[in-house]
Design a protein around this motif. Structure first.
Motif, mmCIF file in Angstrom:
data_model
loop_
_atom_site.group_PDB
_atom_site.id
_atom_site.type_symbol
_atom_site.label_atom_id
_atom_site.label_comp_id
_atom_site.label_asym_id
_atom_site.label_seq_id
_atom_site.Cartn_x
_atom_site.Cartn_y
_atom_site.Cartn_z
ATOM 1 N N GLU A 297 0.745 -1.249 -0.103
ATOM 2 C CA GLU A 297 -0.142 -0.043 -0.006
ATOM 3 C C GLU A 297 0.716 1.020 -0.061
ATOM 4 N N ASN A 298 1.922 1.125 0.729
ATOM 5 C CA ASN A 298 3.061 2.061 0.785
ATOM 6 C C ASN A 298 4.283 1.495 1.349
ATOM 7 N N SER A 299 5.244 2.266 1.364
ATOM 8 C CA SER A 299 6.662 1.766 1.683
ATOM 9 C C SER A 299 6.634 1.248 3.164
ATOM 10 N N LYS A 300 5.926 1.909 3.832
ATOM 11 C CA LYS A 300 5.766 1.726 5.406
ATOM 12 C C LYS A 300 4.684 0.360 5.786
ATOM 13 N N CYS A 301 4.313 -0.268 4.720
ATOM 14 C CA CYS A 301 3.230 -1.371 4.991
ATOM 15 C C CYS A 301 3.814 -2.840 4.555
ATOM 16 N N LEU A 302 3.299 -3.635 5.107
ATOM 17 C CA LEU A 302 3.731 -5.092 5.080
ATOM 18 C C LEU A 302 2.917 -5.250 3.542
ATOM 19 N N PRO A 303 3.737 -6.307 2.762
ATOM 20 C CA PRO A 303 3.282 -6.546 1.318
ATOM 21 C C PRO A 303 1.945 -7.155 1.295
ATOM 22 N N SER A 304 1.134 -6.648 0.413
ATOM 23 C CA SER A 304 -0.325 -7.242 0.163
ATOM 24 C C SER A 304 -0.148 -8.287 -0.782
ATOM 25 N N LEU A 305 0.871 -8.253 -1.490
ATOM 26 C CA LEU A 305 1.187 -9.319 -2.658
ATOM 27 C C LEU A 305 2.536 -9.525 -3.063
ATOM 28 N N VAL A 306 2.930 -10.731 -2.986
ATOM 29 C CA VAL A 306 4.400 -11.296 -3.455
ATOM 30 C C VAL A 306 4.241 -12.429 -4.571
ATOM 31 N N VAL A 307 4.731 -11.934 -5.524
ATOM 32 C CA VAL A 307 4.743 -12.942 -6.875
ATOM 33 C C VAL A 307 6.253 -13.365 -7.135
ATOM 34 N N GLU A 308 6.531 -14.545 -7.199
ATOM 35 C CA GLU A 308 8.036 -14.849 -7.748
ATOM 36 C C GLU A 308 7.763 -15.150 -9.329
ATOM 37 N N LEU A 309 8.351 -14.072 -9.967
ATOM 38 C CA LEU A 309 8.306 -14.229 -11.335
ATOM 39 C C LEU A 309 9.334 -15.235 -11.988
ATOM 40 N N ALA A 310 9.047 -15.682 -13.260
ATOM 41 C CA ALA A 310 9.761 -16.599 -13.979
ATOM 42 C C ALA A 310 10.650 -15.931 -14.707
ATOM 43 N N MET A 311 11.493 -15.219 -14.355
ATOM 44 C CA MET A 311 12.656 -14.668 -14.961
ATOM 45 C C MET A 311 13.991 -14.285 -13.927
ATOM 46 N N GLN A 312 15.005 -14.554 -14.577
ATOM 47 C CA GLN A 312 16.149 -14.163 -13.652
ATOM 48 C C GLN A 312 16.075 -12.515 -13.579
ATOM 49 N N THR A 313 16.670 -12.191 -12.466
ATOM 50 C CA THR A 313 16.869 -10.704 -12.055
ATOM 51 C C THR A 313 17.840 -10.058 -13.085
ATOM 52 N N MET A 314 18.813 -10.740 -13.639
ATOM 53 C CA MET A 314 19.839 -9.944 -14.541
ATOM 54 C C MET A 314 19.145 -9.850 -16.051
ATOM 55 N N VAL A 315 18.125 -10.960 -16.385
ATOM 56 C CA VAL A 315 17.608 -10.998 -17.710
ATOM 57 C C VAL A 315 16.460 -9.733 -17.679
ATOM 58 N N LEU A 316 15.725 -9.482 -16.518
ATOM 59 C CA LEU A 316 15.005 -8.466 -16.520
ATOM 60 C C LEU A 316 15.500 -7.123 -16.543
ATOM 61 N N GLN A 317 16.544 -7.093 -15.778
ATOM 62 C CA GLN A 317 17.657 -5.760 -15.910
ATOM 63 C C GLN A 317 17.832 -5.654 -17.360
ATOM 64 N N LYS A 318 18.257 -6.416 -18.056
ATOM 65 C CA LYS A 318 18.567 -6.234 -19.525
ATOM 66 C C LYS A 318 17.430 -5.809 -20.327
ATOM 67 N N GLU A 319 16.190 -6.513 -20.071
ATOM 68 C CA GLU A 319 14.913 -5.955 -20.746
ATOM 69 C C GLU A 319 14.708 -4.628 -20.394
ATOM 70 N N LEU A 320 14.792 -4.444 -19.109
ATOM 71 C CA LEU A 320 14.572 -2.990 -18.579
ATOM 72 C C LEU A 320 15.514 -2.038 -19.252
ATOM 73 N N SER A 321 16.495 -2.118 -19.745
ATOM 74 C CA SER A 321 17.759 -1.451 -20.337
ATOM 75 C C SER A 321 17.316 -0.958 -21.587
ATOM 76 N N GLY A 322 16.443 -1.716 -22.361
ATOM 77 C CA GLY A 322 15.798 -1.516 -23.583
ATOM 78 C C GLY A 322 14.498 -0.626 -23.617
ATOM 79 N N GLY A 323 14.200 -0.225 -22.389
ATOM 80 C CA GLY A 323 13.276 0.967 -22.353
ATOM 81 C C GLY A 323 11.798 0.660 -21.932
ATOM 82 N N MET A 324 11.390 -0.538 -22.509
ATOM 83 C CA MET A 324 9.926 -0.770 -22.164
ATOM 84 C C MET A 324 9.771 -2.346 -21.993
#
Length: 252
Positions: free
Chosen positions: A111-138
């Motif tokens: 809800e905000n950074s001071k609240c407990l998570p209301s949702l946690v999802v483990e995604l099917a992607m490695q962190t370094m792969v997502l970083q590479k995708e984000l570097s593409g801009g969209m």
């Protein structure tokens, strides 16, 4: 990205870029802090925890697959919602993507950074792969689950298992899970951070020498399309040319 972040030993961060260069210091054990996060004002009752744990234990062992490109699921109405459409009515929440560089990335919604998570999802992607995708801009992440008659009373965000697509490519399965001790420790460390990206020292005993945990935190606009669709649009500070990220939860 606009607000100072906590200085953590062995971590570096940036307020101007989502792609953060950093050195490789000697890994250290991440400090454990007492959890002072608050309950969300609209805390949903947690049901079926045992079912979620069974799904998590089974599907965490699945490999991350990258078959031929697939179409992103189409939402009711025939198209993906327009992020810049006028008259959109959404609520603002805090979203954090985090994970070890060679491990799977997780999404935490608060809800905000001071609240407990209301949702946690483990995604099917490695962190370094997502970083590479984000570097593409969209980046467009679609989490799809099947619509069935026996799911009529299940809220879409309470679904335990999702088929995940990133920019049209099927990557595997996303799994909803309860927040772990490590998840809560990360959220506690990032409590003063509203927007930004960087790294935190991880659990060196568990992860070995490559134990830094990367994170990216931002505000998201949450738009409820129907009982079968919710979308989170990342909000960038005005004038910032960072990546554009949208996360779609759909039942089709």
């Amino acid at each position: 990205m606009g607000e100072p972040k906590p200085r953590v030993s062995g971590a570096s961060s940036s307020t101007d870029s989502y792609s953060t260069p950093y050195a490789s210091p000697t890994p250290t054990q991440a400090p454990r802090h007492p959890v002072t996060l608050l309950e969300p004002s609209h805390q949903h009752k947690k049901k079926g925890k045992k079912v979620f744990r069974v799904f998590r234990s089974v599907f965490r062992s699945f490999p991350i697959i990258t078959p031929a490109a697939c179409k992103i699921p189409v939402l009711p109405g025939g198209s993906l919602p327009d992020q810049h459409r006028s008259g959109s009515s959404g609520s603002r929440v805090s979203g954090t993507l985090f994970g070890y560089r060679k491990g799977r990335v997780s999404l935490s919604i608060q809800e905000n950074s001071k609240c407990l998570p209301s949702l946690v999802v483990e995604l099917a992607m490695q962190t370094m792969v997502l970083q590479k995708e984000l570097s593409g801009g969209m980046v467009r992440i679609a989490l799809e689950t099947e619509k069935r008659a026996d799911k009529e009373k299940v809220k879409i965000m309470d679904e335990p298992l999702w088929t995940m697509y990133c920019n049209g490519k099927k990557t595997g399965y996303g799994v909803k899970r309860d927040a772990t001790e490590e998840d809560l420790n990360v959220m506690e460390l990032l409590r003063p951070v509203s927007m930004g990206a960087g790294v935190l020292p991880g659990n060196s005993e568990a992860e070995g020498p490559d134990s830094e945990m990367a994170y990216m935190r931002a505000y998201f606009e949450r738009v409820v399309g129907s009982k079968d669709s919710e979308t989170f649009y990342m909000l960038s500070p005005e004038g910032n040319n960072g990546p554009e990220l949208s996360i779609f939860f759909v039942r089709v």
